[in-house]
Each structure stands twice: as structure tokens, then as C-alpha cells.
Write an enzyme that holds these catalytic residues in place. Sequence first.
Site, PDB file in Angstrom:
ATOM      1  N   CYS A   1      13.945   9.172  13.792  1.00 48.21           N
ATOM      2  CA  CYS A   1      15.215   9.528  13.608  1.00 48.21           C
ATOM      3  C   CYS A   1      15.975  10.183  14.977  1.00 48.21           C
ATOM      4  O   CYS A   1      17.332  10.230  15.068  1.00 48.21           O
ATOM      5  CB  CYS A   1      15.582  10.818  12.556  1.00 48.21           C
ATOM      6  SG  CYS A   1      14.925  10.036  10.981  1.00 48.21           S
TER       7      CYS A   1
ATOM      8  N   GLY B   1      20.144  11.323   3.420  1.00 45.71           N
ATOM      9  CA  GLY B   1      19.399  12.864   3.817  1.00 45.71           C
ATOM     10  C   GLY B   1      20.448  13.881   4.497  1.00 45.71           C
ATOM     11  O   GLY B   1      20.762  14.849   4.381  1.00 45.71           O
ATOM     12  N   THR B   2      20.990  13.282   5.603  1.00 47.21           N
ATOM     13  CA  THR B   2      21.712  13.940   6.517  1.00 47.21           C
ATOM     14  C   THR B   2      23.121  14.679   5.779  1.00 47.21           C
ATOM     15  O   THR B   2      23.384  15.846   5.918  1.00 47.21           O
ATOM     16  CB  THR B   2      22.431  13.059   7.720  1.00 47.21           C
ATOM     17  OG1 THR B   2      21.110  12.359   8.289  1.00 47.21           O
ATOM     18  CG2 THR B   2      22.978  13.863   8.428  1.00 47.21           C
TER      19      THR B   2
ATOM     20  N   THR C   1      34.380   5.375  -2.418  1.00 43.86           N
ATOM     21  CA  THR C   1      33.750   4.646  -3.553  1.00 43.86           C
ATOM     22  C   THR C   1      32.061   4.527  -3.216  1.00 43.86           C
ATOM     23  O   THR C   1      31.775   4.374  -2.175  1.00 43.86           O
ATOM     24  CB  THR C   1      34.347   3.254  -3.363  1.00 43.86           C
ATOM     25  OG1 THR C   1      36.001   3.177  -3.565  1.00 43.86           O
ATOM     26  CG2 THR C   1      33.923   2.291  -4.335  1.00 43.86           C
TER      27      THR C   1
ATOM     28  N   ASN D   1       8.537  15.590   8.773  1.00 43.92           N
ATOM     29  CA  ASN D   1       8.814  14.319   9.174  1.00 43.92           C
ATOM     30  C   ASN D   1       7.843  13.900  10.212  1.00 43.92           C
ATOM     31  O   ASN D   1       7.502  12.868  10.464  1.00 43.92           O
ATOM     32  CB  ASN D   1      10.045  13.762   9.472  1.00 43.92           C
ATOM     33  CG  ASN D   1      11.049  14.995  10.321  1.00 43.92           C
ATOM     34  OD1 ASN D   1      10.830  15.881   9.967  1.00 43.92           O
ATOM     35  ND2 ASN D   1      11.377  14.205  11.426  1.00 43.92           N
TER      36      ASN D   1
ATOM     37  N   HIS E   1      16.036   5.583   1.576  1.00 38.76           N
ATOM     38  CA  HIS E   1      15.368   4.482   2.521  1.00 38.76           C
ATOM     39  C   HIS E   1      14.008   5.121   2.850  1.00 38.76           C
ATOM     40  O   HIS E   1      13.076   4.270   3.607  1.00 38.76           O
ATOM     41  CB  HIS E   1      15.931   4.072   3.738  1.00 38.76           C
ATOM     42  CG  HIS E   1      16.434   5.262   5.004  1.00 38.76           C
ATOM     43  ND1 HIS E   1      15.481   5.107   6.044  1.00 38.76           N
ATOM     44  CD2 HIS E   1      17.125   5.986   4.718  1.00 38.76           C
ATOM     45  CE1 HIS E   1      16.124   6.117   6.812  1.00 38.76           C
ATOM     46  NE2 HIS E   1      16.912   6.809   6.095  1.00 38.76           N
TER      47      HIS E   1
ATOM     48  N   SER F   1      16.558  10.968   0.460  1.00 41.67           N
ATOM     49  CA  SER F   1      17.256   9.793   0.814  1.00 41.67           C
ATOM     50  C   SER F   1      16.599   8.519   0.457  1.00 41.67           C
ATOM     51  O   SER F   1      15.092   8.487   0.507  1.00 41.67           O
ATOM     52  CB  SER F   1      16.984   9.898   2.438  1.00 41.67           C
ATOM     53  OG  SER F   1      17.491   8.787   3.065  1.00 41.67           O
TER      54      SER F   1
ATOM     55  N   GLN G   1      11.220  13.543   3.188  1.00 43.02           N
ATOM     56  CA  GLN G   1       9.933  12.818   3.493  1.00 43.02           C
ATOM     57  C   GLN G   1       8.985  12.924   2.152  1.00 43.02           C
ATOM     58  O   GLN G   1       8.044  12.237   2.191  1.00 43.02           O
ATOM     59  CB  GLN G   1       9.259  13.447   4.573  1.00 43.02           C
ATOM     60  CG  GLN G   1       9.978  13.288   5.785  1.00 43.02           C
ATOM     61  CD  GLN G   1       9.995  11.789   6.342  1.00 43.02           C
ATOM     62  OE1 GLN G   1       9.011  11.021   5.868  1.00 43.02           O
ATOM     63  NE2 GLN G   1      10.644  11.245   6.969  1.00 43.02           N
TER      64      GLN G   1
HETATM   65  N1  PLP Z   1      15.508  14.968   6.861  1.00 40.02           N
HETATM   66  C1  PLP Z   1      14.361  14.509   7.127  1.00 40.02           C
HETATM   67  C2  PLP Z   1      13.117  15.466   6.690  1.00 40.02           C
HETATM   68  C3  PLP Z   1      14.256  13.231   7.520  1.00 40.02           C
HETATM   69  O1  PLP Z   1      12.962  12.686   7.873  1.00 40.02           O
HETATM   70  C4  PLP Z   1      15.416  12.455   7.842  1.00 40.02           C
HETATM   71  C5  PLP Z   1      15.294  11.056   8.461  1.00 40.02           C
HETATM   72  O2  PLP Z   1      14.087  10.716   8.976  1.00 40.02           O
HETATM   73  C6  PLP Z   1      16.342  12.840   7.264  1.00 40.02           C
HETATM   74  C7  PLP Z   1      16.602  14.047   6.833  1.00 40.02           C
HETATM   75  C8  PLP Z   1      17.917  12.263   7.537  1.00 40.02           C
HETATM   76  O3  PLP Z   1      17.680  11.435   6.478  1.00 40.02           O
HETATM   77  P1  PLP Z   1      18.953   9.822   6.526  1.00 40.02           P
HETATM   78  O4  PLP Z   1      18.319   9.050   7.364  1.00 40.02           O
HETATM   79  O5  PLP Z   1      19.141   9.339   5.201  1.00 40.02           O
HETATM   80  O6  PLP Z   1      20.320  10.532   6.875  1.00 40.02           O
END
Ligand code: PLP
Length: 382
Positions: A323, A69-70, A236, A150, A200, A198, A178
Amino acid sequence: MIYLDNAASMPVFPEVMSEAMTFMSECCGNPSSIHTEGRRAALAIMSARKVCADIIGAFPEEIYFTSGGTESDNLALFSAAYSGRNAGRNRVVVSEIEHPAVLSTCKALEKQGFEVNYIGVDSDGFIDMEKAEELIDRSTAVVSVMTANNVVGTIQPTEEVSRLCQRNGAVFHTDAVQAAGHILIDVGRIGCDMLSVSAHKFGGIKGAGFLYCRSGLELIPQIYGGGQENGIRSGTENTAAIIAMAKALSLSCVDMEEKSLRIRKMRDRLIAELLSIPDSRLNGGMERRLSGNVNVSFAGVEGESLVLGLDLRGVCASSGSACSSGEERPSHVLAAMGIPAEMLRGSLRLTLSEINTLEEIDKAALAVRETVATLRELVGFK
Ligand code: PLP
């Protein structure tokens, strides 16, 4: 152990784990290699791309695999902001309750001379559409409003935001980290130009995600190298995790409505139990809320102590959002909602998924009741 921190990371589905393990044991190829093993890996990625695209109503060539996500949020915002600037647009508009992956990127853009404007939220955690209308104009390069929050699980009016963006020619990005795997995502229906996912968060493996970017829009690489992902994201590919993500996303979509109803039932029971503890409050509205999200505050209690106390009782929970765990500051989301200071400090987030049971919910509710009572006694809270 009762795991109620599914919004931080969901356990990997057993079928997903076995698919990833099988792939790793059977295929060692680098997807860029032209020999049989390499082609096999490339084919697996191609098929995962099609699965992810089909699920969100996109074309495969609109899916860019990332580390999560990030990275997807960074790629989206930097690309759209830089492209916008080249077209004379210097404004970025985001909601105040975005994840730090978006907010910190905006801070970086601000340092580069962009004007960043923030859309506030009401006390239930929904964005102020009047403010959005006021801020989004023809000088706006990009707007980012998350699909679901989140911290309090509120599902935002992204379709309305997308219409405002279309009217003003601004790029609309939504962070669906989310939401994906939990509610139906259709990029056509939302009308977004970019969308972050994302793995996970829906039973996949950490370290994989993707960015959907509508065909015709420019993406500007943030990582340079071998030119993978159509030259946009070098490095990769995390092949096993990408395959696992596609599998997890498909599994999440099977009987989604039915699973969501079952989770909602547990959620509502847990909320009712927690609100029967005196001096407590629910954070976030009940309407348009993710079925797995519970966020409750208790007066006279520190959220971090509550999480540690629950851990001792075998319950995994979170205060604010995991997070940003390790961070003592109260949640910026709850602060934006205008939650009173006392309640800001004592917030607890419990996030449920299909792996949880009603029995666990009842045990967890009792553990919260006991932990809150112990902590209040310690500080002499009446
Ligand atoms: N965006 C939201 C709304 C999230 O809840 C999170 C992680 O909790 C992220 C982005 C970041 O995702 P990642 O952990 O895959 O980098």
C-alpha cells in the site's frame, strides 16, 4: 507468474467475478431510483448488507458501505474523535504499527488540536498492553488498534483493548482489513464499537468496503451529497462491487479453518526455506500470526531490489507493505519492532492465499535464494 502479494490485493474469486458481471449486465438501475431496475439494485444492496452483517455478528443497520479500508478508517476516526471532543474528550490512542489510513488520519486530527498517543510494540510485533493501560483513560475519545497487521501478520489482542476502552468509556475502532475473510470476525466477541473491512483483501473487487458501527454511536459524514447509506456516506453505491464483496466474504468463510491450515503449512515451509539462507531473520512472532504472512529480512540486500529481482523471475512480492509501494522509507512497522537497520532495509513480504500451491512455494523459495545471492554478489556482501 507466482502471485505472493495477496495481502496487497487478492485475485477476485471466479464465482465473485461472474456474479458481479451478471448483475452488471442484467441490472442498470441506480439504487436510489424508485422504478423496477432501481428497486432491484436497492434490494441487492440490502441483501449484501445482511450477508456482511451476519458474518461479523452485527445488525444490517450497523453496516455502512464505503470505497474500502482507507475510507472506513477515516470515517471511523474522524467521527469518534469529533463526537468525543463534544463530550470533553480530546485524546486519540493508536498503535505505532497501524496502516497509514489510520496514522495519517491521526496526523490530521493532531493538526486539529487532538492529542494523539501511540502504543508501541514488542520485538515480535504485538502491542504493549501495559502502555495501552497507561494511555487509555477518561480523556480518551477513541482508540484504534488493528485486528491483524499488514506487514508482519500479527493478530493483536483486540479483546483486551476493548475491555480497557469499555472501562474508560472510549470508542474502540479496529482496522480488520487484513483479518476479515481470513480469521473469524465477531464484533460481539471482540467488543469493538467500529470495525473496517475492505473487499479486495479477500477475493472481492477493489473500491468496496464497509464500516461496522455499533447502533447508538454517532457517525459524522465525511462525504456530503444525496444522503445514501442513511445519510452517512453520500454517493451512488458501487452496487456490483458491494454484491461481489458479500459473495467473496461468504466464500472466504466456507471451510475457513481447513483453508487456513493448508495455507499455514505452505507458510511454514516457505519460512523454513528462507531462514536456511544465511544472514536472514523472520520478522514478527510465529504465534498469533495470520496464516498467509511471511516477512523475512536478508542482510546486505535492499528490499526494493529483491522485489524487482523476484519480479524478473516471475514472483510477485512486496517489501514492507504494497500500500505504500513506491515509497523508499523502511517500514514503520519493522522500525517500531526495533529491527536492526541492516535488516530493516532488506525486508521481503510474501503473502499467501488459498490460490497458491506447494509447488509454487518451492519455486518461489528457490527464486528468493538465487536473487539474494545475485544481489549480495553485486555489493560484495560476504
Ligand atoms: N488497513 C490495512 C491494515 C491495510 O492493509 C490496507 C491496505 O493494504 C488498508 C487499511 C487500506 O485499504 P484500502 O486499500 O481498501 O483502502
